[in-house]
Write a protein that holds these residues in place. Structure first.
Motif, PDB file in Angstrom:
ATOM      1  N   ARG A 104      42.262  33.341  39.767  1.00 28.69           N
ATOM      2  CA  ARG A 104      42.934  32.835  38.565  1.00 28.69           C
ATOM      3  C   ARG A 104      41.939  32.496  37.450  1.00 28.69           C
ATOM      4  NH1 ARG A 104      46.433  28.194  38.932  1.00 28.69           N
ATOM      5  NH2 ARG A 104      47.057  28.727  41.056  1.00 28.69           N
ATOM      6  N   GLN A 105      40.652  32.403  37.780  1.00 29.38           N
ATOM      7  CA  GLN A 105      39.610  32.083  36.809  1.00 29.38           C
ATOM      8  C   GLN A 105      38.901  33.325  36.271  1.00 29.38           C
ATOM      9  OE1 GLN A 105      37.447  29.665  39.633  1.00 29.38           O
ATOM     10  NE2 GLN A 105      38.156  27.759  38.689  1.00 29.38           N
ATOM     11  N   ALA A 106      39.443  34.503  36.546  1.00 26.25           N
ATOM     12  CA  ALA A 106      38.737  35.748  36.257  1.00 26.25           C
ATOM     13  C   ALA A 106      38.313  35.871  34.798  1.00 26.25           C
ATOM     14  CB  ALA A 106      39.602  36.948  36.659  1.00 26.25           C
ATOM     15  N   ASP A 130      51.780  30.290  44.772  1.00 26.88           N
ATOM     16  CA  ASP A 130      51.394  30.070  43.380  1.00 26.88           C
ATOM     17  C   ASP A 130      50.056  30.717  43.058  1.00 26.88           C
ATOM     18  OD1 ASP A 130      49.880  28.267  44.880  1.00 26.88           O
ATOM     19  OD2 ASP A 130      50.063  26.641  43.427  1.00 26.88           O
ATOM     20  N   GLU A 131      49.175  30.816  44.065  1.00 29.05           N
ATOM     21  CA  GLU A 131      47.895  31.488  43.839  1.00 29.05           C
ATOM     22  C   GLU A 131      48.073  33.006  43.796  1.00 29.05           C
ATOM     23  OE1 GLU A 131      43.870  31.482  42.893  1.00 29.05           O
ATOM     24  OE2 GLU A 131      45.305  29.832  42.998  1.00 29.05           O
ATOM     25  N   LYS A 132      48.980  33.537  44.587  1.00 26.86           N
ATOM     26  CA  LYS A 132      49.276  34.970  44.500  1.00 26.86           C
ATOM     27  C   LYS A 132      49.724  35.313  43.085  1.00 26.86           C
ATOM     28  CE  LYS A 132      51.398  34.978  49.163  1.00 26.86           C
ATOM     29  NZ  LYS A 132      50.320  35.280  50.090  1.00 26.86           N
ATOM     30  N   VAL A 133      50.638  34.508  42.560  1.00 27.77           N
ATOM     31  CA  VAL A 133      51.177  34.749  41.218  1.00 27.77           C
ATOM     32  C   VAL A 133      50.083  34.605  40.162  1.00 27.77           C
ATOM     33  CG1 VAL A 133      52.779  33.877  39.476  1.00 27.77           C
ATOM     34  CG2 VAL A 133      53.517  34.077  41.868  1.00 27.77           C
ATOM     35  N   ALA A 134      49.306  33.526  40.242  1.00 31.28           N
ATOM     36  CA  ALA A 134      48.254  33.283  39.251  1.00 31.28           C
ATOM     37  C   ALA A 134      47.164  34.343  39.325  1.00 31.28           C
ATOM     38  CB  ALA A 134      47.652  31.891  39.456  1.00 31.28           C
ATOM     39  N   ALA A 135      46.831  34.780  40.537  1.00 27.80           N
ATOM     40  CA  ALA A 135      45.792  35.800  40.701  1.00 27.80           C
ATOM     41  C   ALA A 135      46.208  37.116  40.063  1.00 27.80           C
ATOM     42  CB  ALA A 135      45.487  35.993  42.178  1.00 27.80           C
ATOM     43  N   HIS A 140      45.850  41.088  35.716  1.00 30.81           N
ATOM     44  CA  HIS A 140      46.498  41.864  34.655  1.00 30.81           C
ATOM     45  C   HIS A 140      45.878  41.539  33.303  1.00 30.81           C
ATOM     46  CE1 HIS A 140      49.656  42.851  31.691  1.00 30.81           C
ATOM     47  NE2 HIS A 140      49.946  43.837  32.520  1.00 30.81           N
ATOM     48  N   ALA A 141      45.643  40.257  33.045  1.00 33.28           N
ATOM     49  CA  ALA A 141      45.129  39.836  31.747  1.00 33.28           C
ATOM     50  C   ALA A 141      43.717  40.343  31.483  1.00 33.28           C
ATOM     51  CB  ALA A 141      45.153  38.312  31.659  1.00 33.28           C
ATOM     52  N   VAL A 142      42.895  40.410  32.512  1.00 27.50           N
ATOM     53  CA  VAL A 142      41.491  40.750  32.314  1.00 27.50           C
ATOM     54  C   VAL A 142      41.259  42.247  32.187  1.00 27.50           C
ATOM     55  CG1 VAL A 142      40.702  41.031  34.715  1.00 27.50           C
ATOM     56  CG2 VAL A 142      39.200  39.948  33.017  1.00 27.50           C
ATOM     57  N   LEU A 143      42.164  43.074  32.711  1.00 29.16           N
ATOM     58  CA  LEU A 143      41.999  44.523  32.638  1.00 29.16           C
ATOM     59  C   LEU A 143      42.097  45.029  31.211  1.00 29.16           C
ATOM     60  CD1 LEU A 143      44.117  45.756  35.685  1.00 29.16           C
ATOM     61  CD2 LEU A 143      41.716  46.363  35.266  1.00 29.16           C
TER      62      LEU A 143
END
Length: 221
Positions: A104-106, A130-135, A140-143
């Motif tokens: 989640r910190q990527a 919740d970590e599955k979702v956040a990960a 997705h955001a970092v790509l």
């Protein structure tokens, strides 16, 4: 690392960490699914590949061998496992950037880097929902806009035998609460909810510890 975030050690318990690579090889048909995942990723010159939950570096080492000119980055919250990864990369003569932290910190960890591909293997079954979702949201955001995600993990356990093996081995090691959603086939839907297009399960591999599925999806702006 934020004090409110915790992680499940790679082998389920810290004292089992030295046995992790042996356990994966013995219980997961490692060569089969890792080879299939690398073929799916298609690492190429110029790729920037991030391994989320890189563990001891097994996948990154193989990716580095397949595409020596690609830029390789690993993220993992376990400092002991990253120490093992560093030794592996040194032995292979690979240059790999390693970051201590959670999926989640990527975005913060990568400091503006826009990967072409993000991979993850045997991670999602160990983490809370919740970590599955956040990960997945962070991946997705970092790509970059045309980037891809590739995942290998325990997925839907389709047969009585696979369900029994998964319960007897994986759920005994990693617990039921975090692992059960994977066994019920939640990953593809979570990928779609995170915004990945064409999210699909591409392959199912029966193993002595339950079936491992391969998934892929793309980020389209």
């Amino acid at each position: 690392m934020p004090p409110d975030l915790t992680y499940t050690p790679a082998a389920g318990h810290h004292w089992l960490t030295p046995l992790y690579d042996f356990g994966v090889a013995a219980l997961t048909r490692e060569k089969r699914w890792r080879s299939a995942l690398i073929a799916q990723v298609r690492p190429r010159s110029g790729d920037v590949i991030v391994d989320v939950g890189c563990g001891t570096g097994s996948m990154l080492a193989r990716l580095g061998k397949a595409a020596p000119s690609s830029r390789l980055i690993g993220i993992d919250p376990d400092p002991a496992i990253l120490a093992r990864a560093r030794k592996r990369f040194a032995a292979f003569g690979l240059s790999v950037e390693l970051h201590l932290g959670f999926a989640r910190q990527a975005a913060g960890l990568l400091k503006g880097t826009r990967p072409t591909k993000v991979v993850s293997s045997l991670v999602f079954h160990q983490v809370p929902m919740d970590e599955k979702v956040a990960a997945l949201a962070a991946m997705h955001a970092v790509l970059r806009a045309d980037g891809e995600v590739h995942i290998a993990d325990y997925g839907l356990q389709r047969t009585p035998l696979m369900r029994a093996l998964f319960r007897g081995i994986i759920q005994n090691l990693d617990g039921r609460e975090n692992t059960e959603p994977n066994a019920r086939g939640v990953l593809r839907d979570l990928m779609r909810a995170a915004g990945f297009r064409n999210a699909e399960e591409t392959l199912v591999i029966p193993t002595p510890s339950g079936s491992i599925s391969l998934y892929r999806g793309s980020r389209i702006s």
